[in-house]
Design an enzyme around this catalytic site. Structure first.
Site, short mmCIF file in Angstrom:
data_model
loop_
_atom_site.label_atom_id
_atom_site.label_comp_id
_atom_site.label_asym_id
_atom_site.label_seq_id
_atom_site.Cartn_x
_atom_site.Cartn_y
_atom_site.Cartn_z
N SER A 38 12.53 -59.82 113.63
CA SER A 38 13.79 -59.10 113.37
C SER A 38 14.68 -59.84 112.38
O SER A 38 15.67 -59.28 111.90
CB SER A 38 14.53 -58.77 114.66
N THR A 61 9.30 -61.04 118.99
CA THR A 61 8.54 -61.98 119.83
C THR A 61 7.64 -61.25 120.82
O THR A 61 6.50 -61.66 121.06
CB THR A 61 9.51 -62.88 120.62
N THR A 93 14.66 -60.12 119.17
CA THR A 93 15.99 -60.32 119.77
C THR A 93 17.01 -60.83 118.75
O THR A 93 18.21 -60.63 118.94
CB THR A 93 15.93 -61.33 120.94
N ASP A 94 16.53 -61.46 117.68
CA ASP A 94 17.48 -62.16 116.80
C ASP A 94 18.53 -61.24 116.18
O ASP A 94 19.69 -61.61 116.06
CB ASP A 94 16.73 -62.92 115.69
N1 ASP Z 1 12.42 -64.22 115.84
C1 ASP Z 1 12.17 -63.22 116.86
C2 ASP Z 1 12.68 -61.89 116.35
O1 ASP Z 1 13.84 -61.68 116.35
C3 ASP Z 1 12.84 -63.60 118.13
C4 ASP Z 1 12.65 -62.67 119.28
O2 ASP Z 1 12.16 -61.56 119.17
O3 ASP Z 1 13.03 -63.08 120.41
O4 ASP Z 1 11.91 -61.08 115.93
#
Ligand code: ASP
Length: 332
Positions: A54, A12, A85-86
Site C-alpha cells: 500500500s 502484508t 495497512t500503511d
Molecule cells: N507495507 C505493507 C502495506 O501497507 C504493510 C501492511 O500491509 O501491513 O502494504
C-alpha cells in the site's frame, strides 16, 4: 446467504517472502483457502484489482476501487477490500468521499503479519471483515483487531503490533468478539449510494518543524492547488524575526490557493482562534482549518472538493459540511 465481493489490492496479508522482504503475491482465492469458515458465513466472489504494497497505492487506485464497487454495487450485499495497512487510513478516507450514503457495508481490512505466518492477525481480521460485511452497518469502515472504525476517522497508530488502527476524535463504531458483533454506534447511511469519480490530486501536506524555512512554504504553495499545513498544538504559523510566513500565505490565498491549517498533535484537533499565531491568520485570511478531522480525511476531502470546484465559498462550504461524520466541530 449474503453475497459479498472481495476486492483484493495486496498488502502484508497477501505477501510472500522474497529475497528483499515481504511483497504481495497471493490472490484472493489463495487467501480464502486459509479460512474455510468464511464460506460458511457468506457466498464470496473475488476480484483481484491490484497486488500492491500500500506504499504504492495512490489516488488513481482509490478511484479504481470506488469504480469497482460502483460497477458491482447492485450484485452484492457488501464489500470486503483487502489492503495494506500503511496507507489504509487514506484509502478509507478517500472511499468515504467517493462513495457516500452507502446502505451496504464497504469494509477495509488487512493485517500486520502475512496469512501463512504461525502467529498472524490475517485470519481474524479477514473473518471479522466478512462477518461485518454481512451483519454490519452501511458506509466505509475499517475492521481490524476486533474493532470497527469509521473510514473518515481511522489512523494507523502502531507500526508493528496487531492493534494497528485507532479511531481519532470519534469512538469505535463496534467490536467483534468471537464472531459476535457489538454495534455501539449505528452508522447512519442513506438508501442509495452516491458515487463520485473525480479527485484533484494536486494537494500537498507540509509538516512544520521548529525552524521550517518560509521558502519551503512558498514552494509548496506554488506547487499545489491545495496546501495542508500540519502546524503545532491548536494551530498557528511561526512569526520568526527574519522570516515572513504570513505574506507567503497571504499571497498564495490571493492567487486562489486553498490553504488548510491542521495540527500534528494526534488527538483533539485544531482551534486557530486560541492564540495570536493562529488567530491573526484566521481573522485576516480566507483559509480553512481542519478542527477535529484527521489529516488523512483532510487530504482526501480536499482532493474530492477541488475535483468539483475552485470557488472559495463553495470549497469552504463543502469542507465544513460533515461527510460520514468526518468533522463534528460546528462552525458558527
Ligand atoms: N507495507 C505493507 C502495506 O501497507 C504493510 C501492511 O500491509 O501491513 O502494504
Amino acid at each position: 446467504m449474503k453475497k459479498i465481493l472481495m476486492i483484493a489490492t495486496g498488502g502484508t496479508i497477501a505477501s510472500e517472502m522474497t529475497p528483499s522482504g515481504l511483497a504481495p503475491e497471493l490472490n484472493p482465492q489463495q487467501l480464502l483457502s486459509f479460512i474455510p469458515r468464511i464460506a460458511e458465513v457468506c457466498e464470496v466472489e473475488c476480484l483481484q484489482l491490484y497486488s500492491l504494497d500500500s506504499t504504492n497505492i495512490r489516488p488513481q487506485h482509490w478511484l479504481g476501487i470506488a469504480q469497482a464497487v460502483r460497477e458491482n454495487y447492485d450484485q452484492y450485499d457488501g464489500f470486503v477490500i483487502s489492503h495494506g495497512t500503511d496507507t489504509m487510513a487514506y484509502t478509507a478516507a478517500a472511499l468515504s468521499y467517493l462513495i457516500q450514503e452507502s446502505p451496504k457495508p464497504i469494509v477495509l481490512t488487512g493485517a500486520q503479519k502475512p496469512i501463512w505466518f504461525d502467529s498472524t492477525d490475517s485470519k481474524r481480521n479477514l473473518t471479522d471483515a466478512f462477518l461485518y460485511a454481512c451483519r454490519g452497518c452501511g458506509g466505509v469502515q475499517i475492521v481490524f483487531n476486533g474493532k470497527v472504525i469509521l473510514g473518515t476517522r481511522a489512523r494507523k497508530t502502531c507500526s508493528k503490533s496487531f492493534q494497528a488502527f485507532s479511531s481519532v476524535n470519534y469512538p469505535d463504531l463496534a467490536v467483534l468478539q468471537d464472531e459476535h458483533l457489538l454495534q455501539y454506534i449505528v452508522n447512519d447511511c442513506g438508501e442509495k449510494p452516491v458515487f463520485y469519480d473525480k479527485l484533484d490530486t494536486n494537494v500537498g501536506l507540509l509538516k512544520l518543524i521548529p525552524g521550517t524555512a518560509a521558502e519551503l512554504v512558498a514552494f509548496m504553495a506554488d506547487r499545489y492547488d491545495g496546501l495542508i499545513i500540519e502546524s503545532f498544538g491548536v494551530g498557528g504559523l511561526p512569526q520568526y524575526e527574519a522570516e515572513e510566513f504570513y505574506p507567503v500565505i497571504r499571497d498564495a490565498v490571493a492567487r486562489g490557493k486553498i490553504v488548510v491549517m491542521t495540527t500534528q498533535v494526534p488527538n483533539e484537533g485544531s482551534d486557530l482562534a486560541v492564540y495570536h499565531v493562529g488567530g491573526h491568520l484566521k481573522s485576516t485570511l480566507r483559509l480553512l482549518e481542519a478542527y477535529d478531522m484527521t489529516t488523512e480525511a483532510a487530504v482526501a476531502k480536499l482532493m474530492w472538493i477541488l475535483g468539483q470546484t475552485r470557488d472559495f465559498d463553495e470549497v469552504e462550504r463543502l469542507f465544513y459540511e460533515p461527510v460520514a461524520k468526518d468533522i463534528l466541530y460546528s462552525v458558527e
